[in-house]
Write a protein that holds these residues in place. Sequence first.
Motif, PDB file in Angstrom:
ATOM      1  N   PRO A  56       0.798  -1.235   0.000  1.00  0.00           N
ATOM      2  CA  PRO A  56       0.000   0.000   0.000  1.00  0.00           C
ATOM      3  C   PRO A  56       0.832   1.288   0.000  1.00  0.00           C
ATOM      4  N   ASN A  57       2.148   1.164   0.100  1.00  0.00           N
ATOM      5  CA  ASN A  57       2.991   2.354   0.161  1.00  0.00           C
ATOM      6  C   ASN A  57       2.775   3.232  -1.082  1.00  0.00           C
ATOM      7  N   PRO A  58       2.565   4.536  -0.899  1.00  0.00           N
ATOM      8  CA  PRO A  58       2.334   5.423  -2.047  1.00  0.00           C
ATOM      9  C   PRO A  58       3.538   5.590  -2.960  1.00  0.00           C
ATOM     10  N   VAL A  59       4.685   5.064  -2.549  1.00  0.00           N
ATOM     11  CA  VAL A  59       5.881   5.226  -3.368  1.00  0.00           C
ATOM     12  C   VAL A  59       5.767   4.516  -4.714  1.00  0.00           C
ATOM     13  N   TRP A  60       4.932   3.467  -4.791  1.00  0.00           N
ATOM     14  CA  TRP A  60       4.891   2.660  -6.009  1.00  0.00           C
ATOM     15  C   TRP A  60       4.384   3.444  -7.212  1.00  0.00           C
ATOM     16  N   LYS A  61       3.347   4.258  -7.001  1.00  0.00           N
ATOM     17  CA  LYS A  61       2.834   5.053  -8.121  1.00  0.00           C
ATOM     18  C   LYS A  61       3.879   6.036  -8.615  1.00  0.00           C
ATOM     19  N   ALA A  62       4.650   6.612  -7.671  1.00  0.00           N
ATOM     20  CA  ALA A  62       5.698   7.559  -8.058  1.00  0.00           C
ATOM     21  C   ALA A  62       6.794   6.857  -8.847  1.00  0.00           C
ATOM     22  N   ILE A  63       7.157   5.632  -8.445  1.00  0.00           N
ATOM     23  CA  ILE A  63       8.195   4.885  -9.154  1.00  0.00           C
ATOM     24  C   ILE A  63       7.720   4.490 -10.552  1.00  0.00           C
ATOM     25  N   GLU A  64       6.468   4.113 -10.661  1.00  0.00           N
ATOM     26  CA  GLU A  64       5.931   3.777 -11.984  1.00  0.00           C
ATOM     27  C   GLU A  64       5.967   4.990 -12.913  1.00  0.00           C
ATOM     28  N   HIS A  65       5.841   6.183 -12.317  1.00  0.00           N
ATOM     29  CA  HIS A  65       5.896   7.416 -13.110  1.00  0.00           C
ATOM     30  C   HIS A  65       7.328   7.754 -13.505  1.00  0.00           C
ATOM     31  N   ASP A  66       8.278   7.499 -12.595  1.00  0.00           N
ATOM     32  CA  ASP A  66       9.682   7.848 -12.850  1.00  0.00           C
ATOM     33  C   ASP A  66      10.566   6.899 -12.055  1.00  0.00           C
ATOM     34  N   THR A  67      11.333   6.077 -12.756  1.00  0.00           N
ATOM     35  CA  THR A  67      12.178   5.082 -12.086  1.00  0.00           C
ATOM     36  C   THR A  67      13.509   5.641 -11.611  1.00  0.00           C
ATOM     37  N   ASN A  68      13.788   6.912 -11.870  1.00  0.00           N
ATOM     38  CA  ASN A  68      15.020   7.529 -11.398  1.00  0.00           C
ATOM     39  C   ASN A  68      14.837   7.943  -9.936  1.00  0.00           C
ATOM     40  N   VAL A  69      15.656   7.351  -9.049  1.00  0.00           N
ATOM     41  CA  VAL A  69      15.506   7.588  -7.618  1.00  0.00           C
ATOM     42  C   VAL A  69      16.866   7.872  -6.993  1.00  0.00           C
ATOM     43  N   THR A  70      16.816   8.380  -5.771  1.00  0.00           N
ATOM     44  CA  THR A  70      18.030   8.599  -4.988  1.00  0.00           C
ATOM     45  C   THR A  70      17.865   7.921  -3.637  1.00  0.00           C
ATOM     46  N   PHE A  71      18.898   7.236  -3.201  1.00  0.00           N
ATOM     47  CA  PHE A  71      18.894   6.631  -1.866  1.00  0.00           C
ATOM     48  C   PHE A  71      20.019   7.268  -1.063  1.00  0.00           C
ATOM     49  N   THR A  72      19.673   7.836   0.098  1.00  0.00           N
ATOM     50  CA  THR A  72      20.631   8.581   0.904  1.00  0.00           C
ATOM     51  C   THR A  72      20.813   7.948   2.270  1.00  0.00           C
ATOM     52  N   VAL A  73      22.074   7.756   2.659  1.00  0.00           N
ATOM     53  CA  VAL A  73      22.412   7.229   3.975  1.00  0.00           C
ATOM     54  C   VAL A  73      23.193   8.310   4.723  1.00  0.00           C
ATOM     55  N   ILE A  74      22.762   8.624   5.941  1.00  0.00           N
ATOM     56  CA  ILE A  74      23.402   9.669   6.742  1.00  0.00           C
ATOM     57  C   ILE A  74      23.727   9.105   8.118  1.00  0.00           C
ATOM     58  N   GLY A  75      24.887   9.457   8.655  1.00  0.00           N
ATOM     59  CA  GLY A  75      25.246   8.988   9.993  1.00  0.00           C
ATOM     60  C   GLY A  75      26.428   9.749  10.553  1.00  0.00           C
ATOM     61  N   ASP A  76      26.824   9.351  11.770  1.00  0.00           N
ATOM     62  CA  ASP A  76      27.989   9.940  12.442  1.00  0.00           C
ATOM     63  C   ASP A  76      27.952  11.461  12.371  1.00  0.00           C
ATOM     64  N   TYR A  77      26.822  12.032  12.813  1.00  0.00           N
ATOM     65  CA  TYR A  77      26.627  13.473  12.723  1.00  0.00           C
ATOM     66  C   TYR A  77      26.596  14.118  14.104  1.00  0.00           C
ATOM     67  N   ALA A  78      26.968  15.391  14.142  1.00  0.00           N
ATOM     68  CA  ALA A  78      26.950  16.156  15.394  1.00  0.00           C
ATOM     69  C   ALA A  78      26.974  17.640  15.072  1.00  0.00           C
ATOM     70  N   PHE A  79      26.363  18.430  15.935  1.00  0.00           N
ATOM     71  CA  PHE A  79      26.439  19.885  15.830  1.00  0.00           C
ATOM     72  C   PHE A  79      27.708  20.346  16.536  1.00  0.00           C
ATOM     73  N   ILE A  80      28.463  21.217  15.858  1.00  0.00           N
ATOM     74  CA  ILE A  80      29.724  21.730  16.399  1.00  0.00           C
ATOM     75  C   ILE A  80      29.524  23.200  16.760  1.00  0.00           C
ATOM     76  N   PRO A  81      29.542  23.562  18.057  1.00  0.00           N
ATOM     77  CA  PRO A  81      29.326  24.952  18.469  1.00  0.00           C
ATOM     78  C   PRO A  81      30.405  25.892  17.936  1.00  0.00           C
ATOM     79  N   GLY A  82      30.018  27.130  17.746  1.00  0.00           N
ATOM     80  CA  GLY A  82      30.944  28.132  17.236  1.00  0.00           C
ATOM     81  C   GLY A  82      32.238  28.256  18.024  1.00  0.00           C
ATOM     82  N   PRO A  83      32.191  28.327  19.361  1.00  0.00           N
ATOM     83  CA  PRO A  83      33.439  28.488  20.117  1.00  0.00           C
ATOM     84  C   PRO A  83      34.456  27.380  19.856  1.00  0.00           C
TER      85      PRO A  83
END
Length: 215
Positions: free
Chosen positions: A59-86
Amino acid sequence: MFIQPWDAGLDESEWHTWIAEGNDFGLLSVNGLPGQPPVVVPTHFTGDGSDLLVHLARPNPVWKAIEHDTNVTFTVIGDYAFIPGPWRAKAGTEPVDGVPTSYYAAVQFVCRAVVVDAPEAKAELLRRQLAHFQPDGDHAAVAVDQPPYGRMLSGIRGLRLQVIDVRAKFKYDDHKPVEHRADVADRLAQRGQGLDVATARQQRRRLDRIGPWKP
């Protein structure tokens, strides 16, 4: 994803290693239908050669979008932190004059999505995913004619993401002096919030390596 020369991966093996260390959850982004925003789905994935394997509920709505356009991006993000100005203030300047930033690792896969719908093909996809996530084999057999997976296969669809291009970013202030970066890594380890320790580990890992941006 914008990548400064000093934030680029040191080599192809760097992002391969980072993914293999357990960074196997990301965001699948698909161009939306006309007049609609992009569809973004968080999901685990498994590598299969140069391809990525994903399965999602039918039932995921992603299927209709993929049928319309098979070009996709997959992004993996990790090991992140905010670094204070000082923490980033230049030597001899007031700490409050330092400009904050974010550290993170990110890998983006530009892919062509191929839908996997045949029951046996979906079963094989699940077997490959379970081999990755439950390598001890502590699960029932995935077979189209056996419970529990057999009756559930009709409720999912698989995706084979054929990777066309990969962009890797390791943003840890590599353009700054080693002493500065080592100090920030120590501060991260001492603060110890969220992914601070993992972020410090990435920064220390790159201290003695100079990427291709600097001769």
